[in-house]
Design an enzyme around this catalytic site. Sequence first.
Site, mmCIF file in Angstrom:
data_model
loop_
_atom_site.group_PDB
_atom_site.id
_atom_site.type_symbol
_atom_site.label_atom_id
_atom_site.label_comp_id
_atom_site.label_asym_id
_atom_site.label_seq_id
_atom_site.Cartn_x
_atom_site.Cartn_y
_atom_site.Cartn_z
ATOM 1 N N PRO A 65 0.854 -1.201 0.000
ATOM 2 C CA PRO A 65 0.000 0.000 0.000
ATOM 3 C C PRO A 65 0.882 1.240 0.000
ATOM 4 O O PRO A 65 1.822 1.335 0.786
ATOM 5 C CB PRO A 65 -0.763 -0.112 1.327
ATOM 6 C CG PRO A 65 0.093 -0.964 2.202
ATOM 7 C CD PRO A 65 0.809 -1.912 1.287
ATOM 8 N N CYS A 104 3.300 2.577 9.241
ATOM 9 C CA CYS A 104 3.610 3.823 8.562
ATOM 10 C C CYS A 104 4.224 4.829 9.536
ATOM 11 O O CYS A 104 3.628 5.134 10.563
ATOM 12 C CB CYS A 104 2.329 4.414 7.967
ATOM 13 S SG CYS A 104 2.637 5.909 7.058
ATOM 14 N N GLY A 164 6.916 -2.268 -3.016
ATOM 15 C CA GLY A 164 6.358 -0.928 -3.111
ATOM 16 C C GLY A 164 7.079 -0.085 -4.132
ATOM 17 O O GLY A 164 6.761 -0.080 -5.319
ATOM 18 N N ARG A 165 8.130 0.619 -3.692
ATOM 19 C CA ARG A 165 8.768 1.624 -4.539
ATOM 20 C C ARG A 165 9.313 1.067 -5.848
ATOM 21 O O ARG A 165 9.318 1.773 -6.856
ATOM 22 C CB ARG A 165 9.869 2.337 -3.735
ATOM 23 C CG ARG A 165 9.298 3.243 -2.647
ATOM 24 C CD ARG A 165 10.344 3.626 -1.641
ATOM 25 N NE ARG A 165 10.870 2.453 -0.945
ATOM 26 C CZ ARG A 165 11.940 2.448 -0.172
ATOM 27 N NH1 ARG A 165 12.601 3.562 0.009
ATOM 28 N NH2 ARG A 165 12.333 1.340 0.432
HETATM 29 C C1 LIG Z 1 4.784 7.003 -1.277
HETATM 30 C C2 LIG Z 1 4.607 5.941 -0.224
HETATM 31 C C3 LIG Z 1 3.415 5.848 0.462
HETATM 32 C C4 LIG Z 1 3.231 4.853 1.446
HETATM 33 N N1 LIG Z 1 2.023 4.739 2.056
HETATM 34 C C5 LIG Z 1 1.804 3.715 2.925
HETATM 35 C C6 LIG Z 1 0.516 3.494 3.489
HETATM 36 O O1 LIG Z 1 -0.442 4.221 3.223
HETATM 37 N N2 LIG Z 1 0.369 2.436 4.331
HETATM 38 C C7 LIG Z 1 1.426 1.602 4.665
HETATM 39 O O2 LIG Z 1 1.228 0.654 5.429
HETATM 40 N N3 LIG Z 1 2.639 1.788 4.135
HETATM 41 C C8 LIG Z 1 2.848 2.803 3.263
HETATM 42 N N4 LIG Z 1 4.078 2.946 2.686
HETATM 43 C C9 LIG Z 1 5.148 1.969 2.984
HETATM 44 C C10 LIG Z 1 5.161 0.849 1.942
HETATM 45 O O3 LIG Z 1 3.968 0.092 1.988
HETATM 46 C C11 LIG Z 1 6.361 -0.106 2.168
HETATM 47 O O4 LIG Z 1 6.229 -0.681 3.439
HETATM 48 C C12 LIG Z 1 7.705 0.609 2.079
HETATM 49 O O5 LIG Z 1 7.764 1.472 0.965
HETATM 50 C C13 LIG Z 1 8.862 -0.415 1.969
HETATM 51 O O6 LIG Z 1 8.717 -1.234 0.838
HETATM 52 P P1 LIG Z 1 9.573 -0.963 -0.512
HETATM 53 O O7 LIG Z 1 11.027 -0.928 -0.130
HETATM 54 O O8 LIG Z 1 9.229 -2.118 -1.418
HETATM 55 O O9 LIG Z 1 9.120 0.361 -1.051
HETATM 56 C C14 LIG Z 1 4.287 3.954 1.748
HETATM 57 C C15 LIG Z 1 5.497 4.067 1.052
HETATM 58 C C16 LIG Z 1 5.668 5.037 0.073
HETATM 59 C C17 LIG Z 1 6.986 5.109 -0.677
#
Ligand SMILES: Cc1cc2nc3c(=O)[nH]c(=O)nc-3n(C[C@H](O)[C@H](O)[C@H](O)COP(=O)(O)O)c2cc1C
Length: 328
Positions: free
Chosen positions: A16, A100, A224-225
């Site tokens: 998310p 978050c 995510g990213r």
């Molecule tokens: C722009 C953005 C918005 C995010 N919003 C949420 C959110 O609404 N809820 C949540 O649980 N995590 C949120 N996250 C965290 C991501 O779900 C994830 O845990 C985090 O980016 C690490 O994963 P990654 O390295 O694959 O990006 C957000 C991350 C980003 C970059």
Amino acid sequence: MNIGPHKLKNNLIVAPMAGVTDRPFRQLCRELGAGMAVSEMVSSNSLLWGSEKTKRRANHDGETDPRSVQIAGAQALMMTEAAKHNADNGAQIIDINMGCPAKKVCNVMAGSALLQDEVLVGQILEAVVNAVDIPVTLKIRTGWDRDNRNAINIARIAELSGIQALAIHGRTRACHYKGDAEYDTIRDVKQSISIPVIANGDITSPEKAKHVLEYTGVDAVMIGRAAQGRPWIFREISHYLETGQHLIAPSVTEVRDIMLGHLDNLYNFYGEFTGVRVARKHISWYSKGQVGGASFRNEVNRVDTIKQQLAMTHAFFEKLAQKEELAA
Ligand SMILES: Cc1cc2nc3c(=O)[nH]c(=O)nc-3n(C[C@H](O)[C@H](O)[C@H](O)COP(=O)(O)O)c2cc1C
């Protein structure tokens, strides 16, 4: 992997991301190989449910099963109301955000701030699980800070409360996005509970996904990213996990077509004013690393109409496609 009665087509999940994982992006990632996509966070504050933004976030028209919606908040009663509201509006899974670190979320003791108060965590989880007859999942970080990595405690509380899957981002709340995600705590959590565990954090390639799955023994990975501007990462990982071979990277022409389809869906979903603005960040991500990308972004970010945005984007990618064809 199963979440309650839902059998996912694979073990690759879109994380998310507020402002990113709207319905068009979730649908695109699903089409390109993700087994599930968790929606953006919906506030548990019912005063916001009537707002355009929150109504849009709760829109699941045409979305493939299972539809998982994330809620955030720090009061059990408000969280149960939010869970029921979303279940009534098409959610098939409720995901609770305790992962978050955003100030907006943490200052009101929601998101990862809740990890500090294990009793309250238990109360909220139990209340939400009992309030809806659909599966409830939880997303956490490894702990509050490096000295307080209480993910195992939280995981046990989650399992006892009836949570049906747990996603863990391999950083503490204090780490924000600094440093590398660590997978040792995630592995320890996996060994401590028997509900499905999903590993998250810094998974950016097929090899990394395979490594994390093997190292931690988890049931699924969440990305995510790395999917920003690269939603096809899911089919790339899926192919690699199945065959040990890499899929050929998409051609510029295919990237262009995927992106134009994505933009079209954004315009339809948001309308022109907001659609063009939301599309800007996606166009930037798709054009990252391309020759001339920086000056293209500089110009395209200034236009306000669908017509101009599409024409400039089309022209930029057309030029790249021609160069690619000449080089082939
Ligand atoms: C722009 C953005 C918005 C995010 N919003 C949420 C959110 O609404 N809820 C949540 O649980 N995590 C949120 N996250 C965290 C991501 O779900 C994830 O845990 C985090 O980016 C690490 O994963 P990654 O390295 O694959 O990006 C957000 C991350 C980003 C970059």
